[in-house]
Scaffold this active site. Structure first.
Site, PDB file in Angstrom:
ATOM      1  CG  HIS A 236      -1.816   1.201   1.261  1.00 13.54           C
ATOM      2  ND1 HIS A 236      -2.917   1.289   0.441  1.00 13.54           N
ATOM      3  CD2 HIS A 236      -1.775   2.354   1.965  1.00 13.54           C
ATOM      4  CE1 HIS A 236      -3.511   2.450   0.637  1.00 13.54           C
ATOM      5  NE2 HIS A 236      -2.843   3.117   1.563  1.00 13.54           N
TER       6      HIS A 236
ATOM      7  CG  LEU B 296      -9.246  -1.118   2.278  1.00 13.07           C
ATOM      8  CD1 LEU B 296      -9.022  -2.168   1.201  1.00 13.07           C
ATOM      9  CD2 LEU B 296     -10.184  -0.029   1.796  1.00 13.07           C
TER      10      LEU B 296
ATOM     11  CD  GLN C  29       4.660   2.083  -9.171  1.00  9.50           C
ATOM     12  OE1 GLN C  29       5.117   2.037 -10.298  1.00  9.50           O
ATOM     13  NE2 GLN C  29       3.681   1.293  -8.776  1.00  9.50           N
TER      14      GLN C  29
HETATM   15  C1  GRF Z   1       1.291   0.403  -6.487  1.00  5.99           C
HETATM   16  O1  GRF Z   1       1.581   1.754  -6.317  1.00  5.99           O
HETATM   17  C2  GRF Z   1       0.764  -0.193  -5.221  1.00  5.99           C
HETATM   18  O2  GRF Z   1       1.291   0.374  -4.080  1.00  5.99           O
HETATM   19  C3  GRF Z   1      -0.695   0.108  -5.328  1.00  5.99           C
HETATM   20  O3  GRF Z   1      -0.997  -0.064  -6.686  1.00  5.99           O
HETATM   21  C4  GRF Z   1       0.164   0.199  -7.459  1.00  5.99           C
HETATM   22  C5  GRF Z   1       0.409  -0.984  -8.347  1.00  5.99           C
HETATM   23  O4  GRF Z   1       1.397  -0.777  -9.281  1.00  5.99           O
HETATM   24  N1  GRF Z   1      -1.460  -0.736  -4.439  1.00  5.99           N
HETATM   25  P1  GRF Z   1       1.847  -1.951 -10.240  1.00  5.99           P
HETATM   26  O5  GRF Z   1       0.594  -2.508 -10.929  1.00  5.99           O
HETATM   27  O6  GRF Z   1       2.555  -2.996  -9.451  1.00  5.99           O
HETATM   28  O7  GRF Z   1       2.736  -1.293 -11.250  1.00  5.99           O
END
Ligand code: GRF
Length: 221
Positions: free
Chosen positions: A115, A150, A177
């Site tokens: 998250h 959640l 990310q």
């Molecule tokens: C990520 O930023 C994660 O934290 C959030 O959704 C995004 C998913 O990115 N829950 P990806 O599909 O792995 O590129």
């Protein structure tokens, strides 16, 4: 290592781009992660994460939540599909669905989520914008075991990023990310090696109970 010293079977659930899935595939490919990603399941058709699975010859399928009458019916179908692969671990990697308590209970201690916030701050959506608007100095990301609440934790690991005056939700998302792709493989590695467990709602890593924030990655970007 885990009891058999062999890779554990992992099912990854996605809804989108799958960059976290890619980080796990990379770890499997280069031998740093003792996992076998046996299936990727998306609740949305035609997403990039499915192409990634295809490229690496990983079984992949779509269970479109829009074709179900209820959340319970969708979760039951998803559960049946997951269980057909007999995974030791289920990884939610950008899987954007609220799950029923029966589903989360079925995978208690065996399902992880990532998250994009420093939980318990900013559960739910629009976390980057909310952190900027709150005037926070730091933002970040959390990997946690999934329970009925959640984005409720319990936290396994967190990584921080610095919020600078020029940051927008987009620039912040990119920084977060980068950290996601470090801490998710790390948490999966701990689990796969048998060093990470959930015991009575507490996270135990290498035999020690973590405090509620979880393990803190030292490197802040
Ligand atoms: C990520 O930023 C994660 O934290 C959030 O959704 C995004 C998913 O990115 N829950 P990806 O599909 O792995 O590129």
């Amino acid at each position: 290592m885990n009891q058999t010293n062999s890779p554990i079977n992992v099912v990854v659930l996605i809804s989108g781009s799958g960059s976290n899935l890619q980080a796990l595939i990379d770890g499997q490919q280069d031998g740093s992660l003792p996992i076998n990603i046996c299936a990727v399941i998306s609740n949305k058709p035609n997403v990039k994460g499915l192409d990634r699975a295809e490229k690496y010859g990983i079984a992949h399928s779509v269970i479109n939540h829009k074709t179900f009458d209820s959340r319970e019916a969708f979760d039951a179908a998803l559960q049946a599909k997951i269980d057909s692969h007999t995974p030791e671990l289920v990884v939610l990697a950008g899987f954007m669905r609220i799950l029923t308590p029966a589903f989360t209970q079925h995978y208690a201690g065996k399902m992880l989520n990532i998250h994009p916030s420093l939980l318990p701050k900013y559960q739910g959506l629009h976390t980057h914008q909310r952190a900027i608007e709150a005037g926070d100095d730091f933002h970040g990301v959390t990997v946690h075991f999934v329970t009925a609440e959640l984005d409720g934790g319990p936290n396994i690991i967190q990584a921080k990023v610095t919020i600078t005056p020029t940051d927008t939700a987009d620039t912040l998302a990119k920084k977060v990310q980068q950290q996601e792709h470090v801490i998710y493989p790390l948490a999966v590695k701990w689990f796969a090696e048998g060093n990470l467990t959930l015991e009575k709602n507490h996270v135990v890593l290498n035999g020690k109970t973590l405090d509620s924030a979880g393990y803190q990655l030292e490197k802040i970007i």
